[in-house]
Design a protein around this motif. Structure first.
Motif, mmCIF file in Angstrom:
data_model
loop_
_atom_site.group_PDB
_atom_site.id
_atom_site.type_symbol
_atom_site.label_atom_id
_atom_site.label_comp_id
_atom_site.label_asym_id
_atom_site.label_seq_id
_atom_site.Cartn_x
_atom_site.Cartn_y
_atom_site.Cartn_z
ATOM 1 N N LYS A 73 0.820 -1.214 0.000
ATOM 2 C CA LYS A 73 0.000 0.000 0.000
ATOM 3 C C LYS A 73 0.857 1.270 0.000
ATOM 4 C CE LYS A 73 -3.878 -0.348 2.189
ATOM 5 N NZ LYS A 73 -4.954 -0.346 3.198
ATOM 6 N N PHE A 74 1.972 1.255 0.742
ATOM 7 C CA PHE A 74 2.853 2.420 0.776
ATOM 8 C C PHE A 74 3.452 2.674 -0.605
ATOM 9 C CE2 PHE A 74 6.989 4.465 1.368
ATOM 10 C CZ PHE A 74 6.610 5.593 2.073
ATOM 11 N N CYS B 188 2.283 15.462 3.899
ATOM 12 C CA CYS B 188 2.748 16.007 2.615
ATOM 13 C C CYS B 188 1.656 15.919 1.555
ATOM 14 C CB CYS B 188 3.989 15.260 2.135
ATOM 15 S SG CYS B 188 5.462 15.573 3.107
ATOM 16 N N ALA B 189 0.946 14.797 1.540
ATOM 17 C CA ALA B 189 -0.133 14.623 0.564
ATOM 18 C C ALA B 189 -1.217 15.676 0.769
ATOM 19 C CB ALA B 189 -0.717 13.215 0.679
ATOM 20 N N THR C 134 -5.079 12.858 -4.977
ATOM 21 C CA THR C 134 -6.196 12.542 -4.089
ATOM 22 C C THR C 134 -6.176 11.069 -3.699
ATOM 23 O OG1 THR C 134 -7.540 14.307 -5.045
ATOM 24 C CG2 THR C 134 -8.706 12.583 -3.820
ATOM 25 N N GLN C 135 -5.964 10.199 -4.674
ATOM 26 C CA GLN C 135 -5.899 8.766 -4.381
ATOM 27 C C GLN C 135 -4.712 8.447 -3.484
ATOM 28 O OE1 GLN C 135 -6.362 10.187 -7.337
ATOM 29 N NE2 GLN C 135 -7.706 8.982 -8.635
ATOM 30 N N SER C 136 -3.603 9.115 -3.735
ATOM 31 C CA SER C 136 -2.413 8.929 -2.911
ATOM 32 C C SER C 136 -2.703 9.331 -1.468
ATOM 33 C CB SER C 136 -1.261 9.754 -3.478
ATOM 34 O OG SER C 136 -0.132 9.674 -2.657
ATOM 35 N N MET C 137 -3.336 10.474 -1.282
ATOM 36 C CA MET C 137 -3.658 10.946 0.059
ATOM 37 C C MET C 137 -4.572 9.955 0.776
ATOM 38 S SD MET C 137 -5.583 14.444 1.302
ATOM 39 C CE MET C 137 -7.169 13.888 0.684
ATOM 40 N N LYS D 69 1.345 9.160 -6.226
ATOM 41 C CA LYS D 69 1.866 10.528 -6.069
ATOM 42 C C LYS D 69 2.733 10.895 -7.269
ATOM 43 C CE LYS D 69 5.307 11.264 -3.387
ATOM 44 N NZ LYS D 69 6.193 11.342 -2.217
ATOM 45 N N GLU D 70 3.611 9.988 -7.670
ATOM 46 C CA GLU D 70 4.489 10.243 -8.813
ATOM 47 C C GLU D 70 3.701 10.442 -10.106
ATOM 48 O OE1 GLU D 70 7.192 6.956 -9.016
ATOM 49 O OE2 GLU D 70 7.963 7.331 -6.997
#
Length: 74
Positions: free
Chosen positions: A3-4, A42-43, A17-20, A11-12
């Motif tokens: 998941k990480f 950060c997100a 939004t999905q990353s957050m 993010k890349e």
């Protein structure tokens, strides 16, 4: 891919939004993980949610971060 890694990849790719959302899930699953707290903060910041980021940054500071992440925090 865990998941990480998935959150980092999103993010890349600019899928912020999905990353957050994935980072928030990680924080819920492991609230004592300073790195998850930091990346979640950060997100939020990147999406313009600065106020919402503050508790995550504070938790990351209290829990302690690795050196390179600590530099990014400040």
């Amino acid at each position: 891919m865990d998941k990480f890694e998935e959150a980092q990849k999103l993010k890349e790719l600019g899928e912020l939004t999905q990353s957050m959302e994935l980072f928030k899930e990680l924080v819920c699953e492991a609230p004592d993980n300073a790195s998850y707290q930091y990346h979640c903060a950060c997100a939020h910041d990147r999406l313009g949610f600065e106020r919402e980021a503050v508790p995550y940054y504070e938790a990351a500071l209290q829990l302690g971060l690795h050196t390179e992440e600590n530099r990014g925090l400040f």
